[in-house]
Scaffold this active site. Structure first.
Site, PDB file in Angstrom:
ATOM      1  N   LYS A 117       0.851  -1.189   0.000  1.00  0.00           N
ATOM      2  CA  LYS A 117       0.000   0.000   0.000  1.00  0.00           C
ATOM      3  C   LYS A 117       0.891   1.246   0.000  1.00  0.00           C
ATOM      4  CE  LYS A 117      -2.104   3.115   2.919  1.00  0.00           C
ATOM      5  NZ  LYS A 117      -2.028   4.099   1.909  1.00  0.00           N
TER       6      LYS A 117
ATOM      7  N   GLU B 170      10.159   1.820  10.319  1.00  0.00           N
ATOM      8  CA  GLU B 170      11.101   2.908   9.995  1.00  0.00           C
ATOM      9  C   GLU B 170      10.312   4.195  10.156  1.00  0.00           C
ATOM     10  OE1 GLU B 170      14.239   2.495   9.288  1.00  0.00           O
ATOM     11  OE2 GLU B 170      14.311   0.336   9.017  1.00  0.00           O
TER      12      GLU B 170
ATOM     13  N   CYS C 127      13.498  11.629   5.719  1.00  0.00           N
ATOM     14  CA  CYS C 127      13.545  11.310   7.143  1.00  0.00           C
ATOM     15  C   CYS C 127      14.941  11.539   7.719  1.00  0.00           C
ATOM     16  CB  CYS C 127      13.114   9.864   7.344  1.00  0.00           C
ATOM     17  SG  CYS C 127      14.035   8.724   6.325  1.00  0.00           S
TER      18      CYS C 127
ATOM     19  N   GLU D  52       9.324  16.667  15.134  1.00  0.00           N
ATOM     20  CA  GLU D  52       9.581  16.519  13.700  1.00  0.00           C
ATOM     21  C   GLU D  52       8.681  17.463  12.901  1.00  0.00           C
ATOM     22  OE1 GLU D  52       8.325  12.946  11.493  1.00  0.00           O
ATOM     23  OE2 GLU D  52      10.321  12.912  10.592  1.00  0.00           O
TER      24      GLU D  52
HETATM   25  P1  NAD Z   1       2.203   8.381   7.701  1.00  0.00           P
HETATM   26  O1  NAD Z   1       2.561   7.658   8.939  1.00  0.00           O
HETATM   27  O2  NAD Z   1       1.099   9.359   7.758  1.00  0.00           O
HETATM   28  O3  NAD Z   1       1.809   7.366   6.532  1.00  0.00           O
HETATM   29  C1  NAD Z   1       2.676   6.331   6.129  1.00  0.00           C
HETATM   30  C2  NAD Z   1       1.856   5.233   5.490  1.00  0.00           C
HETATM   31  O4  NAD Z   1       1.046   4.630   6.501  1.00  0.00           O
HETATM   32  C3  NAD Z   1       0.878   5.736   4.424  1.00  0.00           C
HETATM   33  O5  NAD Z   1       0.806   4.795   3.382  1.00  0.00           O
HETATM   34  C4  NAD Z   1      -0.425   5.800   5.182  1.00  0.00           C
HETATM   35  O6  NAD Z   1      -1.566   5.721   4.362  1.00  0.00           O
HETATM   36  C5  NAD Z   1      -0.301   4.585   6.076  1.00  0.00           C
HETATM   37  N1  NAD Z   1      -1.164   4.574   7.261  1.00  0.00           N
HETATM   38  C6  NAD Z   1      -1.798   5.590   7.867  1.00  0.00           C
HETATM   39  N2  NAD Z   1      -2.527   5.133   8.918  1.00  0.00           N
HETATM   40  C7  NAD Z   1      -2.325   3.814   8.989  1.00  0.00           C
HETATM   41  C8  NAD Z   1      -2.778   2.777   9.858  1.00  0.00           C
HETATM   42  N3  NAD Z   1      -3.610   3.025  10.879  1.00  0.00           N
HETATM   43  N4  NAD Z   1      -2.341   1.529   9.658  1.00  0.00           N
HETATM   44  C9  NAD Z   1      -1.482   1.259   8.653  1.00  0.00           C
HETATM   45  N5  NAD Z   1      -1.040   2.169   7.767  1.00  0.00           N
HETATM   46  C10 NAD Z   1      -1.451   3.445   7.946  1.00  0.00           C
HETATM   47  O7  NAD Z   1       3.549   9.054   7.187  1.00  0.00           O
HETATM   48  P2  NAD Z   1       3.711  10.025   5.952  1.00  0.00           P
HETATM   49  O8  NAD Z   1       3.145  11.359   6.341  1.00  0.00           O
HETATM   50  O9  NAD Z   1       3.236   9.357   4.721  1.00  0.00           O
HETATM   51  O10 NAD Z   1       5.310  10.116   5.849  1.00  0.00           O
HETATM   52  C11 NAD Z   1       6.078  11.001   6.590  1.00  0.00           C
HETATM   53  C12 NAD Z   1       6.689  10.316   7.783  1.00  0.00           C
HETATM   54  O11 NAD Z   1       7.427   9.186   7.367  1.00  0.00           O
HETATM   55  C13 NAD Z   1       7.676  11.199   8.530  1.00  0.00           C
HETATM   56  O12 NAD Z   1       7.463  11.057   9.890  1.00  0.00           O
HETATM   57  C14 NAD Z   1       9.027  10.639   8.138  1.00  0.00           C
HETATM   58  O13 NAD Z   1      10.065  10.845   9.047  1.00  0.00           O
HETATM   59  C15 NAD Z   1       8.705   9.192   8.000  1.00  0.00           C
HETATM   60  N6  NAD Z   1       9.681   8.512   7.181  1.00  0.00           N
HETATM   61  C16 NAD Z   1      10.567   7.666   7.785  1.00  0.00           C
HETATM   62  C17 NAD Z   1      11.538   7.025   7.027  1.00  0.00           C
HETATM   63  C18 NAD Z   1      12.535   6.081   7.658  1.00  0.00           C
HETATM   64  O14 NAD Z   1      13.187   5.365   6.921  1.00  0.00           O
HETATM   65  N7  NAD Z   1      12.657   6.060   8.962  1.00  0.00           N
HETATM   66  C19 NAD Z   1      11.594   7.251   5.658  1.00  0.00           C
HETATM   67  C20 NAD Z   1      10.682   8.119   5.078  1.00  0.00           C
HETATM   68  C21 NAD Z   1       9.722   8.743   5.843  1.00  0.00           C
END
Ligand code: NAD
Length: 482
Positions: free
Chosen positions: A172, A247, A281, A385
């Site tokens: 997804k 992650e 990130c 963040e």
């Molecule tokens: P997010 O947590 O809002 O969404 C990430 C994914 O999770 C999306 O596909 C979203 O639809 C899905 N999601 C949302 N609710 C969910 C649930 N209840 N169960 C399962 N999946 C669900 O994050 P974002 O806004 O898309 O991305 C930004 C964040 O990602 C930042 O915090 C960033 O630091 C982090 N990030 C971390 C890394 C890493 O490698 N550590 C890399 C890239 C981004």
């Protein structure tokens, strides 16, 4: 553009409900196309297909699966420009960045795991007259959930090792950036990957992501996203004893020691701060500088930041495009305002009202790179963040204080140290509570190395042997001659 569809059991199809959502170009505010707004029923169909495909895919030899990864890498490489264009359109990132980072790395992820797998041998241990063989089997059906900042880069980073180790997939992508995941599905379909091996379900996280995490037949979850979502994923998956890789977010420190050659490192520091509008990130969003060089540093840094070309992502010369959405822009701006309320001084940038970007659509989610100074290192702006083009500058009196400041956050994903003395940098790095530290470089990635965070930045590591370990189950087979 044609509507995006789910890819389930080798066919492109709408959500069972027929519902859709829109994906928007954040640089213009224009709707690109519609995407299925899927639900648990679609996840169930995808999982059933993945489960049915698992025995045959898992029974293929490692060499056959390696050849699949190579075929996928070749196909994506041949279409690298399309990948870059789609990624830039969907995220507002500069086309040059999408070519150099997103498209290139998506190819490299498949290529790397293919090459790396060929170098591996079965681990054995001999003792007490017996030989122990470490045998790896597929986990089965795995769920891959990814964010919007590096869409295909991060999805392919999971898909490649998952396929390699013989798993079938329900993936997804972020609802904000579905285009390149769809392109991957179309590529795999064209290559005739067997139906059910790779399934893609689009939609919102609480509907689709949650259903993936909850599904009892999905045995491992690899999730990249925010810490708040990671907590929900962990709470859901833990009682089911699923394998879990998280992650999550970060608030990374960039530490500039007093001997750092400022003119030589300035480009690296600007890159570490503002690549992808600060939406990586790993970006350093807190710059900690030795007080003895602070003023000189601040002047040089601000002038380097102001030299960045911000604007239309479709232009080759653009170095910083939009952020991911109007909503995210509003969130980042709320932090700029909070920073000012907390006593910060704006050295450059600001909100879209106080520092508008010239020559871009008024419907676009643009922000200037923003630098705030004079903030206490423990204030909210400096510890939460923001995930946008905002960095805070802080002076430290000595290394002890720098270590304390660097570690003064609930996160621990990455960091960097800049110094003329690499031994000093190495020693400092060991005192930082993070999963990754770069000394005099940033986002310099060897894909064999462990990638991941500590504290609230995540659980587990990805990369090379760590990814192969996550996407497999181990059986130790101890053999003694009769
Ligand atoms: P997010 O947590 O809002 O969404 C990430 C994914 O999770 C999306 O596909 C979203 O639809 C899905 N999601 C949302 N609710 C969910 C649930 N209840 N169960 C399962 N999946 C669900 O994050 P974002 O806004 O898309 O991305 C930004 C964040 O990602 C930042 O915090 C960033 O630091 C982090 N990030 C971390 C890394 C890493 O490698 N550590 C890399 C890239 C981004």
């Amino acid at each position: 553009m044609e509507p995006v569809l789910n890819y389930i059991n080798g066919t492109f199809q709408p959500a069972a409900s027929g519902h859709t959502l829109e994906t928007v170009n954040p640089a213009t505010g224009q709707v690109i196309t519609t995407v299925p707004r899927s639900a648990a029923r679609d996840v169930a169909d995808a999982t059933q297909a993945a489960k049915a495909a698992a025995p045959a895919w898992g029974a293929r030899t490692m060499e056959e699966r390696i050849e699949w990864l190579e075929r996928i890498a070749d196909a994506l490489e041949a279409e690298a420009e399309t990948v870059a264009q789609l990624e830039s359109l969907d995220t507002g990132k500069p086309i040059a960045l999408a070519r150099r980072v997103d498209a290139a790395r998506s190819v490299a992820n498949f290529r790397f795991f293919a090459t790396y797998a060929r170098e591996q041998t079965v681990q054995t241990f001999t003792a007490h007259g017996a030989i122990n063989h470490v045998h790896r089997s597929p986990v089965g059906v795995v769920g891959l959930i990814t964010p919007w900042n590096l869409p295909l880069y991060l999805l392919s980073w999971k898909v490649a090792p998952a396929l390699l180790m013989g798993n079938t997939i329900v993936a997804k992508p972020s609802e904000l950036t579905p285009l390149t995941a769809d392109f991957l599905a179309k590529t795999l379909d064209r290559l005739e990957l067997p139906p059910g091996v790779f399934n893609l379900v689009h939609g919102y996280g609480p509907d689709v992501g949650q259903a993936i995490v909850e599904h009892p037949d999905i045995r491992a979850i690899s999730f990249t996203g925010g810490t708040a979502t990671g907590k929900i994923v962990a709470a859901t998956a833990a009682p089911m004893f699923k394998k879990l890789s998280l992650e999550l977010g970060g608030k990374n420190a960039t530490v500039v020691l007093d001997d750092a050659p400022l003119d030589d490192i300035m480009d690296g520091l600007v890159r570490a701060s503002f690549t992808n509008s600060g939406q990586v990130c790993l970006c350093g969003s807190r710059i900690l500088v030795d007080a003895s060089i602070y003023e000189t540093f601040a002047t040089k840094f601000v002038s380097a930041v102001e030299a960045l070309t911000v604007g239309d992502p479709t232009l080759d010369e653009t170095q910083m495009g939009s952020v991911i959405s109007k909503d995210h822009q509003a969130k980042v701006e709320s932090y700029i305002r909070l920073g000012l309320e907390e006593g910060g001084v704006l050295l450059t940038g600001g909100t879209s009202e106080t520092a508008p970007v010239d020559g871009v659509s008024t419907e676009g989610a643009f922000l200037r790179p923003t630098v705030l100074a004079n903030l206490d290192a423990s204030c909210r702006t400096a510890t939460e963040e923001i995930f946008g083009p905002v960095v805070t500058l802080h002076a430290f009196a000595n290394e002890e204080e720098a270590v304390a400041m660097a570690n003064n956050t609930e996160y621990g994903l990455a960091g960097s140290v800049w110094t003329a003395d690499t031994a000093r940098g190495h020693a400092f790095a060991q005192r930082m509570e993070t999963g990754i530290v770069w000394v005099n470089t940033w986002l310099n990635r060897d894909l064999r190395t462990p990638f991941g965070g500590v504290k609230q930045s995540g659980v587990g590591r990805e990369g090379g042997a760590w990814s192969m370990g996550f996407f497999s189950e181990i059986t130790n087979i101890c053999v003694q001659q009769p």
